[in-house]
Design an enzyme around this catalytic site. Sequence first.
Site, PDB file in Angstrom:
ATOM      1  N   TYR A   1      12.207  39.463  56.422  1.00 38.76           N
ATOM      2  CA  TYR A   1      12.012  38.722  55.166  1.00 38.76           C
ATOM      3  C   TYR A   1      10.704  39.166  54.521  1.00 38.76           C
ATOM      4  O   TYR A   1       9.691  39.323  55.186  1.00 38.76           O
ATOM      5  CB  TYR A   1      11.929  37.217  55.445  1.00 38.76           C
TER       6      TYR A   1
ATOM      7  N   GLU B   1      11.958  38.057  45.925  1.00 41.35           N
ATOM      8  CA  GLU B   1      12.252  37.762  47.324  1.00 41.35           C
ATOM      9  C   GLU B   1      13.325  38.705  47.850  1.00 41.35           C
ATOM     10  O   GLU B   1      14.388  38.843  47.243  1.00 41.35           O
ATOM     11  CB  GLU B   1      12.741  36.311  47.439  1.00 41.35           C
TER      12      GLU B   1
END
Length: 402
Positions: free
Chosen positions: A116, A205
């Site tokens: 991530y 993101e």
Amino acid sequence: MNLYEYQGIKILKYFSIHVPEGIIATSPEESVKAAKILFKKTNKKSLVIKAQIHAGGRGKSGGIQLIKSLDEAYEVSKNILGKYLITPQTSKKGILVKKILISEDVYYNNNPKEYYISISLNRNIGKNVIIYSQEGGINIEDLSKNNPKKIQLEEIDPILGLQFFQVRKIGFNLGINEKTSMSLFKNFLFSLNKAYNFYDILLLEINPFIKTHNNKIIPIDVKITLDKNADFRRKKNFFLVDVSNDNNKENKDNNSFFHKENQINFIKLDGNVGCMVNGAGLAMATMDMIKSCGGHPANFLDIGGSADKKRVNKSFSLILNDYSVKIILINIFGGIVRCDIVAKGIIESYFKINKSINIPLIVRLQGTNEKFARKILQSSKLPIHYVNTLKDASDMIKKILL
Ligand code: GDP
Ligand code: MN
């Protein structure tokens, strides 16, 4: 404003990031065509079909599917397109899927590790921050609740910008292999940061990005939220992605949008009390009040500080589009806006909509020219409940609902 995954990928590609090959499709036929091209180009036995909606959690909800043939491409596309996809991040109704991305199966023969990473603005410290984790692929909110130690954070100095040592540190913490992948990771992260700044992004993101068996760093899922305040600046150089039309339409379907021409901010909710308010703060207070007296707000609607007849008209039609609305509450504070103008707007809407406003209308107009406004509404003989305070409004809602 949110971008679709495929638009985000396009931006990353422009910044020299290695992205999965992909083609967008709006029909099963287009999807088959795309699949044909991609099977050939990628030389892999599978492709992945991804629903393009402004919400995550697609993987768990059937919005991401592996296909191994053109027939499958047709079938899967047919099953996804034109249907409402419900994920843990959408409403119960789900979101209508109008586009799918046919994409290279980068997991093929790879079994890659998922990471991530995101860049976002932290308003508390006035800096952009990079949040990253070795535990990619899962919802970051869940991760921060269940295993916060797995999430790390790096602040970007606004004057110095992202520094080389910071990128290396993040790479090390992610366990990126120094010999094989570090320089690729370095390019990846610097490019992300460049894109973030260039496009005035508020949230970029990537969840997940992967490292393949041959050490490539590839973003899989891209979520981009643009800073609306920078729209004017972006116009000049937004040659990459046409976000305006597409995304506004989608937002409309999604029942939440900013109506540019009329300056109306509207978010559809599930309740039964439609409300029209000026100012976001007052709108939220009004919604709280509706809740506390036993109603449920059917929407958030901020018609802006200088509401005029046109906006009142538009707002009425938005609220009346919703058949679950049982009461309408208008709560306007006349600061800049004059209450008598709003009152006239209400009356005009009544006649424009051909008196089909046959649900109770509670009106609270306070501030400039309120007495005048009251007179206008009362002499109109329309079935309007005029109230002075929020308390009165709340009592009236209770009375009508019970
Ligand atoms: P989200 O569920 O909406 O966040 O969508 P993502 O794009 O993040 O994908 C969710 C999951 O789908 C990933 O974690 C993978 O397990 C799987 N997935 C995504 N892309 C691919 C792909 O190219 N190939 C394969 N085999 N799986 C994929
Ligand atoms: Mn994801």
